[in-house]
Scaffold this motif. Structure first.
Motif, PDB file in Angstrom:
ATOM      1  N   ALA A  93       0.846  -1.198   0.000  1.00 35.98           N
ATOM      2  CA  ALA A  93       0.000   0.000   0.000  1.00 35.98           C
ATOM      3  C   ALA A  93       0.874   1.238   0.000  1.00 35.98           C
ATOM      4  O   ALA A  93       1.991   1.230   0.549  1.00 35.98           O
ATOM      5  N   PHE A  94       0.376   2.304  -0.600  1.00 36.02           N
ATOM      6  CA  PHE A  94       1.028   3.603  -0.495  1.00 36.02           C
ATOM      7  C   PHE A  94       0.478   4.316   0.720  1.00 36.02           C
ATOM      8  O   PHE A  94      -0.740   4.377   0.932  1.00 36.02           O
ATOM      9  N   GLY A  95       1.381   4.837   1.558  1.00 35.17           N
ATOM     10  CA  GLY A  95       0.967   5.570   2.741  1.00 35.17           C
ATOM     11  C   GLY A  95       0.644   7.015   2.429  1.00 35.17           C
ATOM     12  O   GLY A  95       0.848   7.495   1.308  1.00 35.17           O
TER      13      GLY A  95
ATOM     14  N   THR B  66      -5.797   5.717   9.030  1.00 38.68           N
ATOM     15  CA  THR B  66      -6.949   6.573   9.265  1.00 38.68           C
ATOM     16  C   THR B  66      -6.632   7.974   8.745  1.00 38.68           C
ATOM     17  O   THR B  66      -5.495   8.281   8.371  1.00 38.68           O
ATOM     18  N   GLY B  67      -7.647   8.832   8.750  1.00 41.85           N
ATOM     19  CA  GLY B  67      -7.475  10.174   8.208  1.00 41.85           C
ATOM     20  C   GLY B  67      -6.433  10.999   8.931  1.00 41.85           C
ATOM     21  O   GLY B  67      -5.845  11.923   8.338  1.00 41.85           O
TER      22      GLY B  67
ATOM     23  N   TYR C 297      -2.476   1.180  10.901  1.00 37.09           N
ATOM     24  CA  TYR C 297      -2.894  -0.055  11.550  1.00 37.09           C
ATOM     25  C   TYR C 297      -2.457  -1.249  10.717  1.00 37.09           C
ATOM     26  O   TYR C 297      -2.305  -1.150   9.499  1.00 37.09           O
ATOM     27  N   ASN C 298      -2.253  -2.386  11.409  1.00 32.70           N
ATOM     28  CA  ASN C 298      -2.048  -3.627  10.668  1.00 32.70           C
ATOM     29  C   ASN C 298      -2.829  -4.755  11.322  1.00 32.70           C
ATOM     30  O   ASN C 298      -3.224  -4.681  12.486  1.00 32.70           O
ATOM     31  N   THR C 299      -3.113  -5.786  10.518  1.00 33.63           N
ATOM     32  CA  THR C 299      -3.685  -7.025  11.031  1.00 33.63           C
ATOM     33  C   THR C 299      -2.691  -8.139  10.752  1.00 33.63           C
ATOM     34  O   THR C 299      -1.988  -8.112   9.739  1.00 33.63           O
ATOM     35  N   GLU C 300      -2.628  -9.109  11.657  1.00 34.08           N
ATOM     36  CA  GLU C 300      -1.745 -10.246  11.386  1.00 34.08           C
ATOM     37  C   GLU C 300      -2.207 -11.494  12.121  1.00 34.08           C
ATOM     38  O   GLU C 300      -2.938 -11.427  13.111  1.00 34.08           O
ATOM     39  N   HIS C 301      -1.760 -12.631  11.587  1.00 33.53           N
ATOM     40  CA  HIS C 301      -2.145 -13.928  12.107  1.00 33.53           C
ATOM     41  C   HIS C 301      -1.346 -14.265  13.354  1.00 33.53           C
ATOM     42  O   HIS C 301      -0.122 -14.138  13.379  1.00 33.53           O
TER      43      HIS C 301
ATOM     44  N   GLN D 134     -15.940   6.644   9.059  1.00 33.68           N
ATOM     45  CA  GLN D 134     -16.010   6.868  10.504  1.00 33.68           C
ATOM     46  C   GLN D 134     -14.721   6.477  11.220  1.00 33.68           C
ATOM     47  O   GLN D 134     -14.664   6.512  12.449  1.00 33.68           O
ATOM     48  N   GLY D 135     -13.697   6.093  10.457  1.00 32.18           N
ATOM     49  CA  GLY D 135     -12.434   5.695  11.054  1.00 32.18           C
ATOM     50  C   GLY D 135     -12.442   4.296  11.618  1.00 32.18           C
ATOM     51  O   GLY D 135     -11.547   3.918  12.390  1.00 32.18           O
TER      52      GLY D 135
END
Length: 372
Positions: A171-173, A235-236, A241-245, A302-303
């Protein structure tokens, strides 16, 4: 807290092969106590029924959703890009200088259109390959030429890979830098090794250089101590944030949501779940001993985080302001990615990956009519 349906899920059914910690390798430090109600995933679902439209079907293990105006691009793990333009679906060949190695969770994973795609017709891809008997991952630049894509350059190679735990999200930040997630390649010690690219979130310029303001001089590493990160979003206000297993085997679960800060250590394999250790970050949310296998993620107006899950077989919603976790959509099996465009939520199913129960027309690209 709103309820979430998970059913009776065995930890070893997570989106990866069960792990057994060798006797000679210390296990990760378990949480000191059972997860609290704020971190445990509830056991029932009150998700409203949501109508949807099918935009594409009979996809082959799709991985990413990308948009060029109203045209949708999807990557398929076997090494194709699917272009969906209205009712027309075209499977585009990808010509790479090193062949896609698709064993296990590896293959043609991340796919990201360049910010100037309308003019340049270029994109970025992350894929698994094999060289001299070793499984690796690489980041390349592609150019669309008619109904095919050609590799035009390499940004980074020799990222450790394996049958599982390859990361692959791109992703581009907000800073216009390219962020890429990598898994620990089933060699958990690499996640703590700052000289390794495994188990990290990497940050680079769009042409593959190390930014001067990266937290470790001369290094692509932005954060470390990750196991298998599969989702990143901002977020705006610029919070990442990240998600991981979390770990499979016994105990399982402890899938995570983290706030990512430059240079921070997210603990794997030393800690997981609610465990704490000096110099390491604890997730803002984890699933306790339930596993949902979070994958792609986006953020709504809504974030709130919308998270596609594999084992969880649902689109989850997490509100950072309240800590509430709920189900926004379910009933179509495993979900690999989610994106929002013009207020509409798009998801891709992932039932043909060998771990799901595919329907006659799986996999599919769906646009949800309404997500509360």
């Amino acid at each position: 807290m709103l309820s979430v349906w998970l059913g009776a899920l065995a930890a070893c059914e997570q989106d990866e092969q069960p792990e057994v910690t060798p006797a000679s390798t210390p296990a990760a430090t378990a949480p000191a106590e059972e997860p609290s109600a704020e971190t445990a995933v509830p056991a029932e679902s009150d998700a409203p029924e949501t109508a949807y439209e099918v935009l594409a079907e009979k996809l082959r293990v799709p991985w990413v959703i990308e948009f060029d105006g109203d045209v949708v691009y999807l990557s398929e793990r076997e090494g194709n890009v699917v272009k969906v333009d209205g009712a027309e679906m075209t499977r585009q060949k990808v010509n790479l200088r090193k062949n896609v190695h698709g064993r296990g969770e590896g293959g043609f994973l991340g796919f990201l259109l360049a910010p100037d795609f309308e003019q340049s017709r270029t994109a970025y891809a992350y894929h698994t390959y094999e060289e001299n008997g070793e499984t690796l991952n690489r980041i390349v630049r592609l150019k669309e030429n008619g109904d095919q894509w050609d590799e035009t350059g390499v940004l980074l190679e020799d990222i450790p890979g394996a049958a599982n735990h390859d990361g692959g999200r791109m992703a581009f930040g907000p800073d216009k830098m390219l962020y890429v997630t990598t898994g620990d390649a089933q060699r958990r010690e690499l996640a703590q090794d700052l000289d390794s690219l495994a188990g990290k979130i990497l940050r680079m310029t769009p042409d593959g250089k190390v930014p001067e303001d990266n937290p470790f001089p001369g290094s692509y590493v932005y954060s470390y101590g990750h196991r298998n990160p599969q989702g990143i979003a901002w977020t705006g206000d610029g919070t990442m944030y990240n998600t991981e297993h979390g770990p499979s085997g016994t105990p399982g679960g402890h899938d995570e949501i983290n706030v990512i800060k430059p240079g921070s250590n997210y603990g794997w394999p030393d800690i997981y779940g609610g465990a704490k250790k000096d110099g390491m970050e604890t997730p803002i949310f984890h699933t306790g001993e339930k596993a949902i296998a979070p994958s792609g993620m986006t953020i709504d107006e809504q974030g709130r985080l919308l998270i596609a899950t594999l084992l969880g077989s649902a689109l989850y919603r997490y509100d950072p302001a309240t800590g509430d976790m709920s189900v926004a959509f379910e009933g179509e099996g495993r979900l690999r990615d989610v994106k929002i465009k013009d207020g509409k939520v798009y998801v891709i199913t992932n039932n043909t990956d060998g771990r799901g129960i595919p329907g006659e027309n799986d996999d599919r690209l769906l646009v949800l009519n309404k997500v509360e």
